[in-house]
Scaffold this active site. Structure first.
Site, PDB file in Angstrom:
ATOM      1  N   HIS A   1      -7.695  -6.396   7.978  1.00 11.54           N
ATOM      2  CA  HIS A   1      -8.698  -7.114   7.183  1.00 11.54           C
ATOM      3  C   HIS A   1      -9.980  -7.215   7.978  1.00 11.54           C
ATOM      4  O   HIS A   1     -10.029  -6.841   9.154  1.00 11.54           O
ATOM      5  CB  HIS A   1      -8.174  -8.484   6.762  1.00 11.54           C
ATOM      6  CG  HIS A   1      -7.066  -8.380   5.757  1.00 11.54           C
ATOM      7  ND1 HIS A   1      -5.747  -8.512   6.098  1.00 11.54           N
ATOM      8  CD2 HIS A   1      -7.091  -8.103   4.420  1.00 11.54           C
ATOM      9  CE1 HIS A   1      -4.994  -8.331   5.029  1.00 11.54           C
ATOM     10  NE2 HIS A   1      -5.788  -8.086   3.993  1.00 11.54           N
TER      11      HIS A   1
ATOM     12  N   ASP B   1     -16.266  -6.372   5.764  1.00  6.41           N
ATOM     13  CA  ASP B   1     -15.967  -6.129   4.350  1.00  6.41           C
ATOM     14  C   ASP B   1     -17.226  -5.759   3.556  1.00  6.41           C
ATOM     15  O   ASP B   1     -17.216  -4.815   2.774  1.00  6.41           O
ATOM     16  CB  ASP B   1     -15.380  -7.396   3.699  1.00  6.41           C
ATOM     17  CG  ASP B   1     -13.878  -7.512   3.912  1.00  6.41           C
ATOM     18  OD1 ASP B   1     -13.291  -6.611   4.522  1.00  6.41           O
ATOM     19  OD2 ASP B   1     -13.297  -8.524   3.468  1.00  6.41           O
TER      20      ASP B   1
HETATM   21  C1  LIG Z   1     -10.445 -10.689   4.126  1.00  7.49           C
HETATM   22  C2  LIG Z   1     -10.525  -9.739   2.957  1.00  7.49           C
HETATM   23  C3  LIG Z   1      -9.492  -9.975   1.914  1.00  7.49           C
HETATM   24  C4  LIG Z   1      -9.764 -11.195   1.095  1.00  7.49           C
HETATM   25  C5  LIG Z   1      -9.150 -11.035  -0.259  1.00  7.49           C
HETATM   26  C6  LIG Z   1      -8.596 -12.357  -0.766  1.00  7.49           C
HETATM   27  C7  LIG Z   1      -9.607 -12.920  -1.698  1.00  7.49           C
HETATM   28  C8  LIG Z   1      -7.213 -12.103  -1.382  1.00  7.49           C
HETATM   29  C9  LIG Z   1      -6.228 -11.440  -0.356  1.00  7.49           C
HETATM   30  C10 LIG Z   1      -4.824 -11.968  -0.693  1.00  7.49           C
HETATM   31  C11 LIG Z   1      -5.037 -12.685  -2.042  1.00  7.49           C
HETATM   32  C12 LIG Z   1      -3.974 -13.729  -2.401  1.00  7.49           C
HETATM   33  C13 LIG Z   1      -2.575 -13.084  -2.448  1.00  7.49           C
HETATM   34  O1  LIG Z   1      -2.589 -11.890  -3.226  1.00  7.49           O
HETATM   35  C14 LIG Z   1      -1.519 -14.067  -2.963  1.00  7.49           C
HETATM   36  C15 LIG Z   1      -1.917 -14.769  -4.283  1.00  7.49           C
HETATM   37  C16 LIG Z   1      -1.793 -13.827  -5.451  1.00  7.49           C
HETATM   38  C17 LIG Z   1      -2.133 -14.537  -6.764  1.00  7.49           C
HETATM   39  O2  LIG Z   1      -2.047 -13.601  -7.817  1.00  7.49           O
HETATM   40  C18 LIG Z   1      -3.568 -15.098  -6.668  1.00  7.49           C
HETATM   41  C19 LIG Z   1      -3.702 -16.045  -5.527  1.00  7.49           C
HETATM   42  C20 LIG Z   1      -3.324 -15.401  -4.179  1.00  7.49           C
HETATM   43  C21 LIG Z   1      -3.267 -16.560  -3.183  1.00  7.49           C
HETATM   44  C22 LIG Z   1      -4.381 -14.343  -3.775  1.00  7.49           C
HETATM   45  C23 LIG Z   1      -5.817 -14.941  -3.735  1.00  7.49           C
HETATM   46  C24 LIG Z   1      -6.859 -13.904  -3.251  1.00  7.49           C
HETATM   47  O3  LIG Z   1      -6.986 -12.859  -4.154  1.00  7.49           O
HETATM   48  C25 LIG Z   1      -6.433 -13.318  -1.894  1.00  7.49           C
HETATM   49  C26 LIG Z   1      -6.467 -14.453  -0.861  1.00  7.49           C
HETATM   50  C27 LIG Z   1     -10.457  -8.302   3.427  1.00  7.49           C
HETATM   51  O4  LIG Z   1     -10.589  -8.010   4.568  1.00  7.49           O
HETATM   52  S1  LIG Z   1     -10.328  -7.083   2.237  1.00  7.49           S
HETATM   53  C28 LIG Z   1     -10.248  -5.559   3.149  1.00  7.49           C
HETATM   54  C29 LIG Z   1      -8.851  -5.078   3.215  1.00  7.49           C
HETATM   55  N1  LIG Z   1      -8.764  -3.756   3.749  1.00  7.49           N
HETATM   56  C30 LIG Z   1      -9.041  -2.664   3.060  1.00  7.49           C
HETATM   57  O5  LIG Z   1      -9.430  -2.711   1.902  1.00  7.49           O
HETATM   58  C31 LIG Z   1      -8.902  -1.356   3.802  1.00  7.49           C
HETATM   59  C32 LIG Z   1      -8.308  -0.248   2.973  1.00  7.49           C
HETATM   60  N2  LIG Z   1      -7.072  -0.664   2.371  1.00  7.49           N
HETATM   61  C33 LIG Z   1      -5.922  -0.867   3.057  1.00  7.49           C
HETATM   62  O6  LIG Z   1      -5.838  -0.704   4.264  1.00  7.49           O
HETATM   63  C34 LIG Z   1      -4.748  -1.342   2.226  1.00  7.49           C
HETATM   64  O7  LIG Z   1      -5.002  -1.085   0.878  1.00  7.49           O
HETATM   65  C35 LIG Z   1      -4.454  -2.831   2.423  1.00  7.49           C
HETATM   66  C36 LIG Z   1      -5.654  -3.693   2.069  1.00  7.49           C
HETATM   67  C37 LIG Z   1      -4.021  -3.102   3.846  1.00  7.49           C
HETATM   68  C38 LIG Z   1      -3.331  -3.234   1.462  1.00  7.49           C
HETATM   69  O8  LIG Z   1      -2.195  -2.486   1.759  1.00  7.49           O
HETATM   70  P1  LIG Z   1      -1.040  -2.297   0.709  1.00  7.49           P
HETATM   71  O9  LIG Z   1       0.174  -1.878   1.450  1.00  7.49           O
HETATM   72  O10 LIG Z   1      -0.919  -3.518  -0.145  1.00  7.49           O
HETATM   73  O11 LIG Z   1      -1.596  -1.167  -0.278  1.00  7.49           O
HETATM   74  P2  LIG Z   1      -1.859   0.372  -0.005  1.00  7.49           P
HETATM   75  O12 LIG Z   1      -1.077   0.892   1.152  1.00  7.49           O
HETATM   76  O13 LIG Z   1      -3.321   0.633   0.007  1.00  7.49           O
HETATM   77  O14 LIG Z   1      -1.226   1.054  -1.306  1.00  7.49           O
HETATM   78  C39 LIG Z   1      -1.572   0.708  -2.600  1.00  7.49           C
HETATM   79  C40 LIG Z   1      -0.345   0.879  -3.454  1.00  7.49           C
HETATM   80  O15 LIG Z   1      -0.623   0.413  -4.748  1.00  7.49           O
HETATM   81  C41 LIG Z   1      -0.297   1.448  -5.680  1.00  7.49           C
HETATM   82  N3  LIG Z   1      -1.194   1.300  -6.809  1.00  7.49           N
HETATM   83  C42 LIG Z   1      -2.537   1.233  -6.820  1.00  7.49           C
HETATM   84  N4  LIG Z   1      -3.006   1.113  -8.054  1.00  7.49           N
HETATM   85  C43 LIG Z   1      -1.926   1.144  -8.878  1.00  7.49           C
HETATM   86  C44 LIG Z   1      -1.749   1.089 -10.293  1.00  7.49           C
HETATM   87  N5  LIG Z   1      -2.784   1.016 -11.124  1.00  7.49           N
HETATM   88  N6  LIG Z   1      -0.474   1.139 -10.787  1.00  7.49           N
HETATM   89  C45 LIG Z   1       0.584   1.219  -9.950  1.00  7.49           C
HETATM   90  N7  LIG Z   1       0.502   1.275  -8.607  1.00  7.49           N
HETATM   91  C46 LIG Z   1      -0.760   1.241  -8.083  1.00  7.49           C
HETATM   92  C47 LIG Z   1      -0.545   2.720  -4.891  1.00  7.49           C
HETATM   93  O16 LIG Z   1       0.041   3.836  -5.505  1.00  7.49           O
HETATM   94  C48 LIG Z   1       0.083   2.341  -3.580  1.00  7.49           C
HETATM   95  O17 LIG Z   1       1.475   2.421  -3.720  1.00  7.49           O
HETATM   96  P3  LIG Z   1       2.426   3.000  -2.550  1.00  7.49           P
HETATM   97  O18 LIG Z   1       2.431   1.950  -1.476  1.00  7.49           O
HETATM   98  O19 LIG Z   1       3.750   3.169  -3.221  1.00  7.49           O
HETATM   99  O20 LIG Z   1       1.832   4.286  -2.071  1.00  7.49           O
END
Ligand SMILES: C[C@H](CCC[C@@H](C)[C@H]1CC[C@H]2[C@@H]3[C@H](O)C[C@@H]4C[C@H](O)CC[C@]4(C)[C@H]3C[C@H](O)[C@]12C)C(=O)SCCNC(=O)CCNC(=O)[C@H](O)C(C)(C)COP(=O)(O)OP(=O)(O)OC[C@H]1O[C@@H](n2cnc3c(N)ncnc32)[C@H](O)[C@@H]1OP(=O)(O)O
Length: 382
Positions: free
Chosen positions: A122, A152
């Protein structure tokens, strides 16, 4: 608007990519956010001006649908961990083969190569890796991250938007698209170029929090006022520093020299005492209209009504009355126009967008029934 006619497919992400997409939408691009199905409410707080299509990418039909949307677009913006898009068969090589003019932007923390490329992270991690976090913090304290602004948003979303606009500009000459590898570590470091490039002039020779611009200098800091508000002081140059002392009713001859590092703690004590003796409004009456470089520290609720900001209409309200910054910078002929509608519901525009991209009602119906796509909110006519 400057980006009118540009079609963007943004894959839903956490914070940086949504910001990047919002910038493009603010400046006129047609941004379609691709959400998950069965996702409940969207967490995208930067969805201004976007539309939403909900696609299940765990189905082969969903993947081939996304491919069709991407190759008919100008820009793809993807925020996933390295390798995710390739696993789906939607990596840039694949898509650029089909549409050589596609701009394919990959916004990640660590970039597409290197030992951390596939690691989760993050803002704070990226900022730490950029070197900048080590410079941030008060004297004698541990480093602290200034919200999640630097990696970010500045180094991530904004820098990626710049990359996209540059690639689109270059495309007008070459006709070719390209891949943008936007690393938040590198983007943040780049935003901080001044720090590297000003080391040679001694701006950062001292420990953290003891330099001129990192809260070490008493003339570049914030001060508490009698009413528990704060003012910001940035009186660096001697002529502005003089005006600061005049406003504080301090006699320069009775004080240590401005640039005497060893006297900075004592000078800070004197300034703190002075500022604490009057309210913020008192100080503004004294300093507004001077070059002492003293301004109020405004809260988010106060900014839009400050006369300077309200004169420029620097903040806008959406149809729910929620306030946010007007897109910046201001372009004289083709300014951005922030959309006043709240962000879309997940899948709100599935039918509308798929029709625009050439799908027949029967095809859309089939995908809806099979759960490949979802349409929520306003009932769409097929
Ligand atoms: C400090 C900031 C982040 C702040 C954001 C906050 C506002 C939110 C963060 C957590 C949230 C809370 C949490 O979710 C729990 C609650 C949920 C509830 O619903 C709401 C309240 C919550 C408390 C909620 C509240 C807020 O929203 C939060 C507090 C940052 O620094 S952001 C920067 C992050 N880094 C990056 O973006 C760098 C690039 N990305 C990555 O490195 C990764 O994506 C990351 C971020 C590490 C996540 O890794 P992850 O393993 O989860 O995903 P990926 O490996 O990327 O894979 C994505 C998989 O998803 C599949 N997919 C995508 N789209 C679809 C779709 N349409 N249908 C189906 N599947 C999909 C994709 O195929 C991947 O699948 P595989 O893993 O099988 O390949």
């Amino acid at each position: 608007m400057a980006l009118a006619g540009v079609r963007v497919v943004e894959l839903a992400g956490l914070a940086p990519a949504p910001f990047c997409g919002m910038i493009l939408a603010d400046f006129g691009a047609n941004v379609v956010r691709v959400d998950r199905t069965k996702a409940g409410a969207s967490m995208d707080t930067q969805a201004r001006g976007k539309r939403s299509v909900a696609i299940n990418l765990k189905t082969s039909e969903g993947v081939s649908l996304l491919r069709k949307l991407c190759v008919q677009s100008d820009v793809v913006l993807e925020p996933y961990r390295k390798g995710v898009m390739e696993k789906l068969g939607l990596g840039p090589e694949d898509l650029l083969k089909e549409n050589p003019s596609l701009v394919y932007a990959r916004l990640t923390g660590y970039g597409q190569s290197g030992m951390y490329a596939t690691a989760a992270g993050h803002d704070i991690n990226y900022l730490a890796m950029s070197g900048l976090l080590s410079c941030l913090g008060r004297s004698g304290e541990k480093p602290y991250a200034p919200l999640n602004l630097l990696a970010d948003f500045a180094g991530g979303g904004l820098t990626c938007a710049l990359g996209i606009v540059l690639a689109l500009l270059e495309r007008t000459k070459s006709g070719k698209g390209q891949i943008i590898d936007s690393s938040m570590v590198e983007g943040a470091a780049y935003v901080g170029s001044f720090i590297w490039k000003s080391r040679a002039i001694g701006l950062w020779n001292r420990p953290r929090g003891e330099n001129m611009l990192d809260s070490g200098a008493p003339f570049y800091d914030t001060y508490r006022t009698a009413d528990d508000e704060h003012v910001a002081v940035g009186a660096i140059e001697p002529q502005f520093y003089k005006q600061l002392l005049q406003g504080l009713k301090l006699d320069e001859d009775q004080l240590p020299p401005q640039m005497s590092f060893s006297d900075w703690p004592e000078l800070r004590r004197i300034f703190s005492e002075r500022f604490a003796s009057k309210t913020q409004a008192d100080w503004l009456r004294i300093f507004d209209g001077t070059d002492a470089c003293v301004t109020p520290v405004l809260s988010l609720d106060q900014v839009s009504s400050h006369p300077h900001n309200s004169d420029r209409a620097s903040f806008v309200k959406d149809s729910n009355g929620e306030e946010s910054p007007r897109p910046a910078p201001l372009l004289s002929r083709t300014p951005a126009q922030a959309c006043v509608n709240p962000g879309p519901l997940i899948g709100e525009h599935t039918v509308e967008v798929l029709k625009e991209y050439g799908f027949k009602s029967s095809e859309i119906e089939k995908m809806l029934t099979a759960g490949v796509v979802e349409c929520s909110g306003v009932k769409a006519k097929l």
